[in-house]
Scaffold this motif. Structure first.
Motif, PDB file in Angstrom:
ATOM      1  N   ALA A  22       0.854  -1.195   0.000  1.00 47.14           N
ATOM      2  CA  ALA A  22       0.000   0.000   0.000  1.00 47.14           C
ATOM      3  C   ALA A  22       0.887   1.242   0.000  1.00 47.14           C
ATOM      4  O   ALA A  22       1.831   1.346   0.778  1.00 47.14           O
ATOM      5  CB  ALA A  22      -0.907  -0.005   1.219  1.00 47.14           C
ATOM      6  N   THR A  53     -10.770   1.674  -4.258  1.00 50.94           N
ATOM      7  CA  THR A  53      -9.859   0.820  -5.035  1.00 50.94           C
ATOM      8  C   THR A  53      -9.199  -0.183  -4.094  1.00 50.94           C
ATOM      9  O   THR A  53      -8.066   0.023  -3.650  1.00 50.94           O
ATOM     10  CB  THR A  53      -8.781   1.710  -5.704  1.00 50.94           C
ATOM     11  N   TYR A  54      -9.891  -1.300  -3.833  1.00 45.29           N
ATOM     12  CA  TYR A  54      -9.451  -2.262  -2.810  1.00 45.29           C
ATOM     13  C   TYR A  54      -8.071  -2.862  -3.110  1.00 45.29           C
ATOM     14  O   TYR A  54      -7.233  -2.951  -2.219  1.00 45.29           O
ATOM     15  CB  TYR A  54     -10.497  -3.379  -2.681  1.00 45.29           C
ATOM     16  N   ARG A  70      -5.312  -5.068  -3.002  1.00 42.01           N
ATOM     17  CA  ARG A  70      -5.093  -6.185  -2.088  1.00 42.01           C
ATOM     18  C   ARG A  70      -5.398  -5.761  -0.649  1.00 42.01           C
ATOM     19  O   ARG A  70      -4.957  -6.381   0.315  1.00 42.01           O
ATOM     20  CB  ARG A  70      -3.667  -6.729  -2.195  1.00 42.01           C
ATOM     21  N   GLY A  71      -6.118  -4.643  -0.526  1.00 40.76           N
ATOM     22  CA  GLY A  71      -6.695  -4.283   0.760  1.00 40.76           C
ATOM     23  C   GLY A  71      -5.757  -3.648   1.774  1.00 40.76           C
ATOM     24  O   GLY A  71      -6.091  -3.582   2.958  1.00 40.76           O
ATOM     25  N   GLY A  72      -4.621  -3.151   1.324  1.00 43.92           N
ATOM     26  CA  GLY A  72      -3.688  -2.527   2.272  1.00 43.92           C
ATOM     27  C   GLY A  72      -4.339  -1.386   3.045  1.00 43.92           C
ATOM     28  O   GLY A  72      -4.254  -1.319   4.280  1.00 43.92           O
ATOM     29  N   HIS A  73      -5.033  -0.508   2.314  1.00 46.67           N
ATOM     30  CA  HIS A  73      -5.653   0.638   2.984  1.00 46.67           C
ATOM     31  C   HIS A  73      -6.889   0.213   3.776  1.00 46.67           C
ATOM     32  O   HIS A  73      -7.122   0.697   4.887  1.00 46.67           O
ATOM     33  CB  HIS A  73      -5.997   1.725   1.960  1.00 46.67           C
ATOM     34  N   ASP A 115     -13.853  -2.713  -6.210  1.00 47.19           N
ATOM     35  CA  ASP A 115     -12.794  -3.008  -7.183  1.00 47.19           C
ATOM     36  C   ASP A 115     -13.435  -3.664  -8.397  1.00 47.19           C
ATOM     37  O   ASP A 115     -14.358  -4.457  -8.271  1.00 47.19           O
ATOM     38  CB  ASP A 115     -11.700  -3.909  -6.619  1.00 47.19           C
ATOM     39  N   LYS A 116     -12.915  -3.273  -9.561  1.00 46.93           N
ATOM     40  CA  LYS A 116     -13.411  -3.853 -10.814  1.00 46.93           C
ATOM     41  C   LYS A 116     -12.781  -5.201 -11.084  1.00 46.93           C
ATOM     42  O   LYS A 116     -13.311  -5.984 -11.866  1.00 46.93           O
ATOM     43  CB  LYS A 116     -12.973  -2.949 -11.974  1.00 46.93           C
ATOM     44  N   ASP A 117     -11.605  -5.418 -10.511  1.00 44.90           N
ATOM     45  CA  ASP A 117     -10.806  -6.601 -10.842  1.00 44.90           C
ATOM     46  C   ASP A 117     -11.320  -7.821 -10.070  1.00 44.90           C
ATOM     47  O   ASP A 117     -11.287  -7.828  -8.838  1.00 44.90           O
ATOM     48  CB  ASP A 117      -9.341  -6.294 -10.486  1.00 44.90           C
ATOM     49  N   SER A 176     -17.229  -0.748 -10.774  1.00 46.88           N
ATOM     50  CA  SER A 176     -16.571   0.564 -10.807  1.00 46.88           C
ATOM     51  C   SER A 176     -16.894   1.397  -9.574  1.00 46.88           C
ATOM     52  O   SER A 176     -18.009   1.341  -9.048  1.00 46.88           O
ATOM     53  CB  SER A 176     -17.029   1.340 -12.035  1.00 46.88           C
ATOM     54  N   PHE A 177     -15.917   2.199  -9.198  1.00 44.95           N
ATOM     55  CA  PHE A 177     -16.149   3.113  -8.069  1.00 44.95           C
ATOM     56  C   PHE A 177     -17.160   4.200  -8.416  1.00 44.95           C
ATOM     57  O   PHE A 177     -17.530   5.000  -7.556  1.00 44.95           O
ATOM     58  CB  PHE A 177     -14.848   3.683  -7.522  1.00 44.95           C
ATOM     59  N   ASP A 223      -7.038   5.124  -4.515  1.00 44.30           N
ATOM     60  CA  ASP A 223      -5.618   4.847  -4.744  1.00 44.30           C
ATOM     61  C   ASP A 223      -5.560   4.318  -6.174  1.00 44.30           C
ATOM     62  O   ASP A 223      -5.776   3.135  -6.414  1.00 44.30           O
ATOM     63  CB  ASP A 223      -5.144   3.812  -3.709  1.00 44.30           C
ATOM     64  N   GLY A 229      -5.149   3.424 -10.311  1.00 42.63           N
ATOM     65  CA  GLY A 229      -4.263   2.690 -11.213  1.00 42.63           C
ATOM     66  C   GLY A 229      -4.226   1.196 -11.008  1.00 42.63           C
ATOM     67  O   GLY A 229      -5.186   0.582 -10.562  1.00 42.63           O
ATOM     68  N   GLU A 247     -14.073   7.928 -15.883  1.00 41.09           N
ATOM     69  CA  GLU A 247     -14.715   7.354 -14.686  1.00 41.09           C
ATOM     70  C   GLU A 247     -14.269   8.115 -13.437  1.00 41.09           C
ATOM     71  O   GLU A 247     -15.061   8.329 -12.517  1.00 41.09           O
ATOM     72  CB  GLU A 247     -14.394   5.864 -14.553  1.00 41.09           C
TER      73      GLU A 247
END
Ligand SMILES: C[S@@+](CC[C@H](N)C(=O)[O-])C[C@H]1O[C@@H](n2cnc3c(N)ncnc32)[C@H](O)[C@@H]1O
Length: 269
Positions: A5, A27-28, A30-33, A49-51, A74-75, A90, A92, A201
């Protein structure tokens, strides 16, 4: 694959996190934040998260922890939320996305030119099979600030690549190796921004933020290149009260080179 993060402490300070507060992690990754928000006592985090890989990671990590509400998509979905104490973007690509050859985001690994966060819509390869030289030059100029956009577009349209290394090699052949960064950096950025409609977006989502924040609520955005940061700066100045702009410290940049280009902005309503 791990994602460090970026500017975690600055983000938490910017959000003025308080015990019992409700926050949105747009923007999750890997969830650091998100993890840090919950550790600081957040009552609820809504994470977007879109991914699909990011969402699966979140599901496996948090299982039925009621403090986390996950949204795959999407956010721009923040417009449907109730008011919260703070929102974080966060922006990108996450490191796992960049390193996964099958997703086609990076030229360090060879893979199909996909570049979509979510498996919907046109891939970069499909776009490159149909695009005209003029339209491609425009995309490279507009989204990559690429000065050699016309020469690159001519070579790419002549070859119509379908894999990341093919594209990177074409750009390298056109530009030579004299640049500080890999010569294809801007081309990959431009295609990614275009394929995912990222700047559009971001603008649409930011426009929903002030209404979705409680009075005194905070918006924190971490941007990684000037096109994104310019949108954020203009929006905060026009529609919110900017509180500060921060860069990562030398120690963080030494540990995580991704942090080098990060610009974090904080604003309130
Ligand atoms: C830099 S990563 C976030 C990393 C995260 N803060 C962490 O600490 O692990 C950005 C994430 O945003 C996601 N993303 C990009 N554009 C998005 C959008 N428009 N809506 C939702 N998620 C998006 C990407 O899939 C990626 O996982």
């Amino acid at each position: 694959m791990k994602h460090d993060a970026v500017m975690l402490e600055e983000a938490l300070r910017g959000l003025a996190v308080r015990t019992g507060g409700c926050y949105v992690d747009c923007t999750y990754g890997r969830g650091g934040h998100t993890t840090a928000l919950l550790e600081q006592g957040a009552r609820q985090v809504v994470a977007f998260d879109k991914d699909p890989a990011a969402v699966q990671h979140a599901r496996e990590t948090w299982r039925d922890d009621a403090r986390l509400q996950l949204v795959e998509g999407s956010f721009m979905g923040i417009r449907q939320l109730d008011k919260v104490d703070g929102m974080l973007f966060d922006l990108g690509v996450s490191s796992p996305l960049l390193e996964d050859a099958s997703r086609g985001f990076g030229f360090q690994v060879d893979g199909p030119l996909d570049m979509r966060y979510a498996p919907v819509g046109e891939t970069a390869a499909e776009f490159l099979q149909r695009v005209s030289e003029v339209e491609l030059a425009d995309v490279l100029w507009r989204y990559g600030d690429e000065r050699a956009s016309r020469r690159i577009a001519r070579a790419v349209v002549a070859a119509r690549p379908v894999r990341t290394w093919q594209l990177a090699a074409i750009v390298k052949r056109v530009l030579g190796g004299a640049r500080r960064r890999h010569p294809a950096t801007k081309v990959f950025l431009a295609l990614r921004l275009y394929i995912n409609r990222e700047l559009e977006e971001l603008e649409l989502a930011l426009a929903c933020v002030p209404e979705r924040l409680v009075l005194g609520g905070r918006l924190v955005v971490i941007a990684f290149h000037s096109l994104e940061d310019r949108i954020v700066k203009r929006f905060m100045r026009a529609e919110m009260r900017p509180l500060g702009r921060f860069r990562a410290g030398a120690a963080e940049v030494a540990m995580n080179p991704r942090a080098r280009s990060a610009v974090l902005r904080v604003a309130t309503v």
